[in-house]
Design a protein around this motif. Sequence first.
Motif, PDB file in Angstrom:
ATOM      1  N   GLU A  78       0.955  -1.239  -0.020  1.00 20.09           N
ATOM      2  CA  GLU A  78      -0.190   0.007  -0.002  1.00 20.09           C
ATOM      3  C   GLU A  78       0.776   1.241  -0.065  1.00 20.09           C
ATOM      4  N   VAL A  79       0.313   2.134  -0.609  1.00 18.62           N
ATOM      5  CA  VAL A  79       1.182   3.457  -0.707  1.00 18.62           C
ATOM      6  C   VAL A  79      -0.034   4.612  -0.587  1.00 18.62           C
ATOM      7  N   PRO A  80       0.429   5.767  -0.390  1.00 17.61           N
ATOM      8  CA  PRO A  80      -0.556   6.930  -0.434  1.00 17.61           C
ATOM      9  C   PRO A  80      -1.359   7.159  -2.014  1.00 17.61           C
ATOM     10  N   ALA A  81      -2.357   7.845  -1.817  1.00 16.84           N
ATOM     11  CA  ALA A  81      -2.858   7.780  -3.215  1.00 16.84           C
ATOM     12  C   ALA A  81      -2.217   8.874  -4.033  1.00 16.84           C
ATOM     13  N   ASP A  82      -0.874   8.651  -4.432  1.00 16.81           N
ATOM     14  CA  ASP A  82      -0.030   9.760  -5.065  1.00 16.81           C
ATOM     15  C   ASP A  82       0.789   9.026  -6.068  1.00 16.81           C
ATOM     16  N   LEU A  83       0.728   9.423  -7.160  1.00 14.57           N
ATOM     17  CA  LEU A  83       1.334   8.683  -8.280  1.00 14.57           C
ATOM     18  C   LEU A  83       3.115   8.467  -8.155  1.00 14.57           C
ATOM     19  N   GLU A  84       3.619   9.576  -7.669  1.00 13.01           N
ATOM     20  CA  GLU A  84       5.006   9.562  -7.358  1.00 13.01           C
ATOM     21  C   GLU A  84       5.486   8.525  -6.391  1.00 13.01           C
ATOM     22  N   ALA A  85       4.668   8.412  -5.274  1.00 14.00           N
ATOM     23  CA  ALA A  85       4.654   7.340  -4.516  1.00 14.00           C
ATOM     24  C   ALA A  85       4.694   5.948  -4.917  1.00 14.00           C
ATOM     25  N   LEU A  86       3.744   5.663  -5.644  1.00 13.47           N
ATOM     26  CA  LEU A  86       3.339   4.669  -6.403  1.00 13.47           C
ATOM     27  C   LEU A  86       4.511   3.973  -7.202  1.00 13.47           C
ATOM     28  N   LYS A  87       5.235   5.170  -8.080  1.00 14.79           N
ATOM     29  CA  LYS A  87       6.341   4.847  -8.953  1.00 14.79           C
ATOM     30  C   LYS A  87       7.378   4.351  -8.076  1.00 14.79           C
ATOM     31  N   GLU A 142       5.663 -11.864 -18.390  1.00 10.92           N
ATOM     32  CA  GLU A 142       6.058 -12.596 -17.364  1.00 10.92           C
ATOM     33  C   GLU A 142       5.588 -12.326 -15.960  1.00 10.92           C
ATOM     34  N   LEU A 143       5.672 -10.825 -15.864  1.00 12.98           N
ATOM     35  CA  LEU A 143       5.264 -10.244 -14.675  1.00 12.98           C
ATOM     36  C   LEU A 143       4.008  -9.125 -14.819  1.00 12.98           C
ATOM     37  N   THR A 144       2.971  -9.346 -14.125  1.00 16.91           N
ATOM     38  CA  THR A 144       1.881  -8.218 -14.267  1.00 16.91           C
ATOM     39  C   THR A 144       1.845  -7.559 -12.819  1.00 16.91           C
ATOM     40  N   LEU A 145       1.917  -6.138 -12.908  1.00 17.13           N
ATOM     41  CA  LEU A 145       1.804  -5.359 -11.923  1.00 17.13           C
ATOM     42  C   LEU A 145       0.519  -4.827 -11.743  1.00 17.13           C
ATOM     43  N   PHE A 146      -0.299  -5.381 -10.784  1.00 18.38           N
ATOM     44  CA  PHE A 146      -1.477  -4.948 -10.534  1.00 18.38           C
ATOM     45  C   PHE A 146      -1.853  -3.813  -9.718  1.00 18.38           C
ATOM     46  N   VAL A 147      -2.541  -2.656 -10.187  1.00 22.83           N
ATOM     47  CA  VAL A 147      -2.601  -1.362  -9.442  1.00 22.83           C
ATOM     48  C   VAL A 147      -4.016  -1.348  -9.111  1.00 22.83           C
ATOM     49  N   GLU A 148      -4.184  -0.895  -7.976  1.00 20.60           N
ATOM     50  CA  GLU A 148      -5.848  -0.674  -7.462  1.00 20.60           C
ATOM     51  C   GLU A 148      -5.889   0.669  -6.725  1.00 20.60           C
ATOM     52  N   VAL A 149      -6.547   1.530  -7.474  1.00 24.64           N
ATOM     53  CA  VAL A 149      -6.499   3.208  -6.946  1.00 24.64           C
ATOM     54  C   VAL A 149      -7.974   3.506  -6.140  1.00 24.64           C
ATOM     55  N   LEU A 150      -7.684   3.554  -5.021  1.00 21.90           N
ATOM     56  CA  LEU A 150      -8.741   3.815  -4.109  1.00 21.90           C
ATOM     57  C   LEU A 150      -8.686   5.440  -3.629  1.00 21.90           C
ATOM     58  N   GLN A 151      -9.796   5.958  -3.072  1.00 21.71           N
ATOM     59  CA  GLN A 151      -9.566   7.532  -2.938  1.00 21.71           C
ATOM     60  C   GLN A 151      -8.359   7.845  -2.212  1.00 21.71           C
ATOM     61  N   ASP A 152      -8.372   7.079  -0.936  1.00 25.97           N
ATOM     62  CA  ASP A 152      -7.385   7.579   0.040  1.00 25.97           C
ATOM     63  C   ASP A 152      -5.696   6.762   0.020  1.00 25.97           C
ATOM     64  N   ARG A 153      -6.019   5.493  -0.833  1.00 28.02           N
ATOM     65  CA  ARG A 153      -4.611   4.895  -1.028  1.00 28.02           C
ATOM     66  C   ARG A 153      -4.568   3.997  -2.161  1.00 28.02           C
ATOM     67  N   PHE A 155      -3.103   0.440  -3.931  1.00 33.35           N
ATOM     68  CA  PHE A 155      -2.531  -0.929  -3.517  1.00 33.35           C
ATOM     69  C   PHE A 155      -1.691  -1.410  -4.783  1.00 33.35           C
ATOM     70  N   TYR A 156      -0.885  -2.271  -4.557  1.00 30.52           N
ATOM     71  CA  TYR A 156      -0.213  -2.995  -5.936  1.00 30.52           C
ATOM     72  C   TYR A 156       0.287  -4.149  -5.467  1.00 30.52           C
ATOM     73  N   SER A 157       0.359  -5.206  -6.521  1.00 36.88           N
ATOM     74  CA  SER A 157       0.645  -6.387  -6.183  1.00 36.88           C
ATOM     75  C   SER A 157       1.097  -6.996  -7.462  1.00 36.88           C
ATOM     76  N   TRP A 158       1.851  -8.204  -7.222  1.00 37.49           N
ATOM     77  CA  TRP A 158       2.293  -8.796  -8.566  1.00 37.49           C
ATOM     78  C   TRP A 158       1.982 -10.568  -8.703  1.00 37.49           C
ATOM     79  N   GLU A 159       0.812 -10.564  -8.112  1.00 38.34           N
ATOM     80  CA  GLU A 159       0.227 -12.054  -7.982  1.00 38.34           C
ATOM     81  C   GLU A 159      -1.453 -12.029  -7.989  1.00 38.34           C
ATOM     82  N   LYS A 160      -1.902 -13.040  -8.245  1.00 35.92           N
ATOM     83  CA  LYS A 160      -3.276 -13.145  -7.947  1.00 35.92           C
ATOM     84  C   LYS A 160      -3.693 -14.700  -8.035  1.00 35.92           C
ATOM     85  N   HIS A 161      -4.378 -15.060  -6.918  1.00 37.17           N
ATOM     86  CA  HIS A 161      -4.584 -16.091  -6.627  1.00 37.17           C
ATOM     87  C   HIS A 161      -6.025 -16.508  -6.714  1.00 37.17           C
TER      88      HIS A 161
END
Length: 401
Positions: A78-87, A142-153, A155-161
């Motif tokens: 989790e990171v704050p809802a900020d693009l630079e923080a996510l990058k 080979e790898l997918t980075l999943f990004v989910e944008v909510l109002q206040d945060r 989330f990112y992950s690279w797996e889905k089960h």
Amino acid sequence: MKVLVHYHEIALKGRNRPFFLGKLADNLRRATADLEGVRVRILPGRVAMEVPDAASWDVVRERVGSVFGVANFSQAHEVPADLEALKAAAVEALRDRQFGSFRVTTKRSYKGFPMNSGEIDREVGGAVHHATGVRVDLERPELTLFVEVLQDRIFYSWEKHKGPGGFPVGTSGRVVALLSGGIDSPVAAQRMMKRGCTVTLAHFHAFPLQDRTTIDKTRELARILTRFQFRTRLLLVPFAEVQQTIVARCPAPLRVVLYRRFMVRIAEALAGRMKAKALVTGESLGQVASQTLDNMAAIDEAARGPVLRPLVGMDKEEITAEARRIGTFDVSTLPDQDCCQLYVPKSPAVAATLAQVREAEAGLDVPALVATAVSQAETERFEFPPRSVGQDPDRSGELAQ
Ligand code: ATP
Ligand code: MG
């Protein structure tokens, strides 16, 4: 660690959304009740679990992966809802991982975020490519980075089960499933759990005419099935007296159908006490001589409410494969003495007519036989995960009577 749990939106259609989500969250809590400090919260569009880092991911994965209602889940950051923080976080997280190609897939749940999902994909993808030199491959990454944008945060992950799907246990009411010691009935019970039912198990045994093997088997099956609904009641119903009465007074070819009619009556009487709405059996059309449409109709006639047969259209191979998948097969195939093998005639009726069964039962005191069996039924309770550490799970049923 953080675990993000997704459910199928479609599962919410026509249903009471907060109720559904509340049950899902409750069940995620129950599934991890023995892991200290787990917190579960309902967020817009998903459920988030906070799991202490001391917990083993294998255990968490197995537990969350068997909660019905879960479509898929991932270990997320989790990171704050900020693009630079996510990058910055994405680059940092992926720097030491080996992958030959990648892509970014963004889901923007909060539409107020200043960029759309395509723009976020490109921005984050550009940053990761710049830092690692790895190429983007939109088709077969080979790898997918999943990004989910909510109002206040974010989330990112690279797996889905994959989760098991279905509805959370507890959202569809209670049923009573007739559990033999065989392959089919545990599969039928588990299918009803997957549709959101809380399943009480009822086993009929011929002890002391037969040994206790089916009782022990159904206890073990109850223990395995409890993984899917966390708490289970197993009703153990003495059936020897009913069987002896039928054998003494009724025509031999009708025995199996009559046994089943009594099972249904007794199970319904027990079901009524716990507000269960239907019975469930593991019957499948044509599988054995006694499972014909005529016999099913004769059995149902003894019931007041619905008798559900979730396996009715499946063949034995499909049922067996499912039994292996849910972990009941090995127990189901242990040798036993099922009460229905007792006094079974060489050629059971394949098409019992109502007139025949009614006539056969006319000489029996049906209500008294039912009442006696009901009064002698014993209840055992099972819990998963077992309540206290160090408690032998194999004995939890006996301890918690
Ligand atoms: P299973 O593999 O579930 O035992 P089966 O193919 O052996 O099924 P039957 O013996 O005809 O089929 O039983 C049909 C159904 O009747 C079972 O699936 C179960 O739901 C119920 N049943 C049979 N015997 C018992 C029992 N002793 N106690 C409770 N339910 C039973
Ligand atoms: Mg059987």
